[in-house]
Design an enzyme around this catalytic site. Structure first.
Site, PDB file in Angstrom:
ATOM      1  N   GLN A 194     -22.994 -16.588  10.621  1.00  0.00           N
ATOM      2  CA  GLN A 194     -22.608 -15.493  11.514  1.00  0.00           C
ATOM      3  C   GLN A 194     -21.471 -15.920  12.437  1.00  0.00           C
ATOM      4  OE1 GLN A 194     -23.807 -12.416  11.167  1.00  0.00           O
ATOM      5  NE2 GLN A 194     -22.637 -11.573  12.862  1.00  0.00           N
ATOM      6  N   LYS A 229     -29.950  -8.146   9.413  1.00  0.00           N
ATOM      7  CA  LYS A 229     -29.698  -8.581   8.031  1.00  0.00           C
ATOM      8  C   LYS A 229     -30.971  -9.182   7.429  1.00  0.00           C
ATOM      9  CE  LYS A 229     -24.813  -9.458   9.050  1.00  0.00           C
ATOM     10  NZ  LYS A 229     -23.740 -10.433   9.284  1.00  0.00           N
ATOM     11  N   ASP A 244     -20.401 -13.264   2.079  1.00  0.00           N
ATOM     12  CA  ASP A 244     -19.555 -12.614   3.087  1.00  0.00           C
ATOM     13  C   ASP A 244     -18.123 -12.458   2.583  1.00  0.00           C
ATOM     14  OD1 ASP A 244     -20.635 -11.687   5.479  1.00  0.00           O
ATOM     15  OD2 ASP A 244     -20.835 -13.688   6.333  1.00  0.00           O
TER      16      ASP A 244
HETATM   17  N1  GUN Z   1     -19.267 -11.283  12.632  1.00  0.00           N
HETATM   18  C1  GUN Z   1     -18.817 -10.011  12.685  1.00  0.00           C
HETATM   19  N2  GUN Z   1     -18.905  -9.419  11.474  1.00  0.00           N
HETATM   20  C2  GUN Z   1     -19.431 -10.336  10.640  1.00  0.00           C
HETATM   21  C3  GUN Z   1     -19.762 -10.323   9.256  1.00  0.00           C
HETATM   22  O1  GUN Z   1     -19.587  -9.346   8.527  1.00  0.00           O
HETATM   23  N3  GUN Z   1     -20.294 -11.485   8.764  1.00  0.00           N
HETATM   24  C4  GUN Z   1     -20.480 -12.575   9.540  1.00  0.00           C
HETATM   25  N4  GUN Z   1     -20.984 -13.668   8.963  1.00  0.00           N
HETATM   26  N5  GUN Z   1     -20.170 -12.627  10.825  1.00  0.00           N
HETATM   27  C5  GUN Z   1     -19.655 -11.507  11.373  1.00  0.00           C
END
Ligand code: GUN
Length: 296
Positions: free
Chosen positions: A98, A54, A121
């Protein structure tokens, strides 16, 4: 006839290129590029990979990107303090934490600490609630990615039976709402569902988002169905989806691979959400996307 393979990578690349171009143009007006802060708590290897992907994608698009790595043992109050700091930081338009978080941290409290207008998110209860009501707000990147892949492939959803296997807050539930918004008839299946294959075999569009490698086989799929695989399980160093690709490819009309299917879309749409937050926070006209479509 074998299914057409629906790859996410080319669509994701195009989204990222377009965003890079638009961000460069708007940065001249605003005086700064869009900014994303990603928080990683602990050293989960898969999370480390996702967060650095990311971070890299942001940098490639010319976004300001902050990668905040915190100790596994961080007290909850300290993490909340960091989030509140980022909520106030003007160069940051989007904040993501995350998941999963270490066990001693309360996920609900942490996600609720993120300012809803920076919640790229789409995990804050306010944004999840807006999605339920069909109001404008942040839509989680993975379900948004699935919807974009379906529309790019020209899959009509109106009146179709869409079956979502998996009921997570991150994928299954929001995706079911997005499919409903497009006038599909939606069924959600989960670990307690009886006779799973009887239900999945009715699907015109079948989405697997469970995280159980190879769960969906040819016996679960109707001839000519569109099959979207959101699952990712690491097995012996190899990434596997929820769909048993080799058997389902013979039956489906469209099938997404793992890796290279939905995965790349998630990152592209996280960047799109960050760009949307940047536009909104700067009073700029934000284009129409899944975040702004209201339910009729
Ligand atoms: N863990 C698994 N998928 C995601 C996501 O799309 N965003 C975040 N922040 N954590 C995750």
């Amino acid at each position: 006839m074998a299914a057409t393979i629906l790859k996410g990578k080319p669509v994701a690349e195009k989204i990222r290129e377009d965003l890079a171009q638009k961000a460069a143009e708007l940065a001249k007006k605003v005086g700064r590029p869009p900014g994303l802060a990603a928080i990683l708590v602990g050293e989960d290897p898969a999370s480390q990979v996702y967060v650095s992907m990311k971070h890299k994608a942001c940098q490639e698009a010319g976004f300001h990107s902050e990668l905040i790595q915190l100790e596994e043992s961080i007290p909850q109050e300290e993490l909340l303090k960091k989030i509140r700091e980022l909520n106030r930081q003007t160069t940051v338009d989007g904040i993501l934490v995350q998941l999963p978080l270490p066990k001693h941290l309360n996920e609900e409290v942490v996600l609720e600490a993120v300012a809803p207008e920076k919640d790229v998110d789409g995990f804050h209860p306010q944004n999840q609630g807006k999605l339920l009501l069909g109001l404008e707000g942040f839509v989680p990147a993975t379900p948004k990615g699935v919807m974009r892949m379906l529309s790019e492939a020209g899959v009509a959803l109106k009146g179709k039976h869409a079956v979502v296997v998996g009921r997570s807050n991150i994928v299954g539930k929001p995706l079911a709402l997005l499919l409903l918004r497009e006038d599909a008839t939606v069924t959600i299946c989960h670990s307690k569902t009886k006779k799973l294959e009887e239900i999945t075999r009715q699907a015109d569009v079948l989405v697997a988002a469970v995280g159980k490698a190879g769960l969906i086989t040819e016996k679960h799929v109707k001839d000519g169905a569109v099959v979207i695989d959101v699952g990712t399980t690491r097995e012996k160093g190899r990434l596997r989806g929820d769909v048993d690709f080799d058997s389902v490819v013979k039956i489906a009309s469209l099938l997404t691979p793992v890796p290279g299917g939905v995965g790349p879309m998630t990152i592209a749409l996280l960047l799109e959400n960050t760009f949307w937050a940047y536009q909104k926070r700067n009073g700029l006209q934000a284009g129409t996307n899944e975040n702004s479509i209201r339910q009729g």
